[in-house]
Design an enzyme around this catalytic site. Structure first.
Site, PDB file in Angstrom:
ATOM      1  N   LYS A   1       4.559   0.125   7.427  1.00 12.32           N
ATOM      2  CA  LYS A   1       5.714  -0.576   6.862  1.00 12.32           C
ATOM      3  C   LYS A   1       6.621  -1.107   7.970  1.00 12.32           C
ATOM      4  O   LYS A   1       7.173  -2.202   7.861  1.00 12.32           O
ATOM      5  CB  LYS A   1       6.487   0.340   5.925  1.00 12.32           C
ATOM      6  CG  LYS A   1       5.753   0.709   4.643  1.00 12.32           C
ATOM      7  CD  LYS A   1       5.488  -0.496   3.749  1.00 12.32           C
ATOM      8  CE  LYS A   1       6.734  -0.978   3.060  1.00 12.32           C
ATOM      9  NZ  LYS A   1       6.454  -2.088   2.093  1.00 12.32           N
TER      10      LYS A   1
ATOM     11  N   TYR B   1       0.895  -1.163   0.000  1.00 13.29           N
ATOM     12  CA  TYR B   1       0.000   0.000   0.000  1.00 13.29           C
ATOM     13  C   TYR B   1       0.931   1.210   0.000  1.00 13.29           C
ATOM     14  O   TYR B   1       1.566   1.499   1.009  1.00 13.29           O
ATOM     15  CB  TYR B   1      -0.874  -0.026   1.252  1.00 13.29           C
ATOM     16  CG  TYR B   1      -1.940   1.053   1.335  1.00 13.29           C
ATOM     17  CD1 TYR B   1      -1.598   2.391   1.539  1.00 13.29           C
ATOM     18  CD2 TYR B   1      -3.288   0.735   1.235  1.00 13.29           C
ATOM     19  CE1 TYR B   1      -2.563   3.379   1.633  1.00 13.29           C
ATOM     20  CE2 TYR B   1      -4.271   1.719   1.331  1.00 13.29           C
ATOM     21  CZ  TYR B   1      -3.897   3.029   1.527  1.00 13.29           C
ATOM     22  OH  TYR B   1      -4.860   4.004   1.618  1.00 13.29           O
ATOM     23  N   THR B   2       1.056   1.886  -1.137  1.00 15.77           N
ATOM     24  CA  THR B   2       2.052   2.947  -1.276  1.00 15.77           C
ATOM     25  C   THR B   2       1.470   4.357  -1.366  1.00 15.77           C
ATOM     26  O   THR B   2       2.209   5.304  -1.596  1.00 15.77           O
ATOM     27  CB  THR B   2       2.923   2.701  -2.521  1.00 15.77           C
ATOM     28  OG1 THR B   2       2.085   2.621  -3.679  1.00 15.77           O
ATOM     29  CG2 THR B   2       3.718   1.410  -2.374  1.00 15.77           C
TER      30      THR B   2
ATOM     31  N   TYR C   1       1.892   5.604   6.835  1.00 15.21           N
ATOM     32  CA  TYR C   1       2.583   4.734   5.892  1.00 15.21           C
ATOM     33  C   TYR C   1       3.831   4.132   6.538  1.00 15.21           C
ATOM     34  O   TYR C   1       4.048   2.914   6.497  1.00 15.21           O
ATOM     35  CB  TYR C   1       2.954   5.520   4.630  1.00 15.21           C
ATOM     36  CG  TYR C   1       3.850   4.755   3.678  1.00 15.21           C
ATOM     37  CD1 TYR C   1       3.378   3.635   2.996  1.00 15.21           C
ATOM     38  CD2 TYR C   1       5.169   5.158   3.453  1.00 15.21           C
ATOM     39  CE1 TYR C   1       4.205   2.929   2.126  1.00 15.21           C
ATOM     40  CE2 TYR C   1       5.989   4.462   2.582  1.00 15.21           C
ATOM     41  CZ  TYR C   1       5.508   3.354   1.922  1.00 15.21           C
ATOM     42  OH  TYR C   1       6.321   2.657   1.067  1.00 15.21           O
TER      43      TYR C   1
ATOM     44  N   ASP D   1      12.446   3.923   3.506  1.00 13.09           N
ATOM     45  CA  ASP D   1      13.119   4.884   4.379  1.00 13.09           C
ATOM     46  C   ASP D   1      12.136   5.590   5.312  1.00 13.09           C
ATOM     47  O   ASP D   1      12.550   6.219   6.290  1.00 13.09           O
ATOM     48  CB  ASP D   1      13.846   5.944   3.541  1.00 13.09           C
ATOM     49  CG  ASP D   1      12.886   6.713   2.634  1.00 13.09           C
ATOM     50  OD1 ASP D   1      12.336   6.096   1.693  1.00 13.09           O
ATOM     51  OD2 ASP D   1      12.670   7.915   2.875  1.00 13.09           O
TER      52      ASP D   1
END
Length: 283
Positions: A124, A56-57, A120, A97
């Site tokens: 991650k 999911y970006t 986000y 990152d």
């Protein structure tokens, strides 16, 4: 047979070229919001290795849809890693990152404390923690600023806007390493192969393009290589507000990746030239 989660994304598309015999699971086959189904896909196929190139970006959307982002970025990779651990096969997972807070100017080491700035990054990071806890043959690859000739990315956006406008204002106080998706795909394959022979290489690694650069200077290089006469005006992050806060420092120490796997940081300027060639862009 290598199993790849992801089908049409930037890295998955490049993996297709490298792995013609692999099986690729897109959203129509593998719903990453259903972690059990992802694990089941691995158990049913019993591959030789798994690469997770799906995520999911939508960084800004994740701020208002963290539950979905957590299922896809956090719970699904955890379930995949657990299934790989049972089969004792390599699992390569792509991270970001954004798990760091972006403070300072020094490159972040793989063991630097994580402190995500938004949803986000939190999701991650949850995925990373789940993969590590599974105890499989794994490599978590944190990367940044991915670009290619496929899908949506900064390079393609700049090419479009640069052709339409004489001047663009681009953020200059965020610095990181643009990374060609083609190089990420090649690194994933190499990691999977080496993990199959040596489980001791399992761990968290960094992989980003060199040299580090600001978004504004990245745009200037895109225009220079493409022969686009568009002036880039530097602005600060505060002048371009977004729902999700971006890390100012995305520099990452990639030395362990070269030491353990023999994979050096890719030169993004040459990678950019290749992408422009793929897109048919000439001066």
């Amino acid at each position: 047979m290598i199993l790849v989660f992801g089908s049409t994304g930037q890295v998955a598309t490049e993996l297709r070229a490298l792995l013609p015999d692999a099986e690729f699971l897109g959203r129509d086959v593998a719903d990453l919001s259903d972690p059990a189904a992802c694990a089941g896909a691995i158990e049913a196929r019993r591959p030789t290795a798994v690469i997770n190139a799906a995520a999911y970006t939508a960084v800004d959307k994740a701020e208002s849809d963290e539950a979905t982002a957590h299922a896809v970025n956090g719970l699904a990779p955890s379930a995949m890693a657990q299934a790989c651990a049972v089969l004792d096969i390599p699992f390569v997972h792509i991270s970001t990152d954004y798990v760091f807070d972006g403070a300072g100017e020094a490159p972040f080491g793989v063991d630097h404390p994580t402190a995500p700035l938004g949803a986000y990054g939190r999701t991650k990071l949850a995925g990373e923690e789940g993969v590590r806890a599974a105890g499989s043959r794994f490599a978590i690859m944190r990367t940044s600023w991915v670009f290619s000739a496929h899908g949506g990315n900064f390079v393609k956006t700049m090419l479009r806007l640069g052709a339409e406008r004489d001047v663009l204002t681009i953020v200059a106080d965020q610095v990181g390493g643009p990374t060609p998706a083609r190089d990420i795909a090649a690194a994933c394959v190499a990691m999977a192969e080496q993990l199959g022979a040596d489980a001791a290489k399992s761990g968290t690694y960094h992989f980003s393009g060199a040299p580090d650069v600001s978004w504004a200077d990245f745009a200037r290089e895109i225009f220079a290589q493409a022969g686009i006469t568009c002036t880039v005006k530097d602005i600060e992050t505060r002048d371009f507000p977004t729902p999700a806060k971006r890390p100012a420092n995305s520099r990452m120490d990639c030395s362990a990746t070269e030491t353990i796997f023999g994979i050096a940081r890719p030169e993004w300027k040459s990678g950019l030239a290749d992408v422009l060639t793929d897109l048919g862009v000439t001066k």
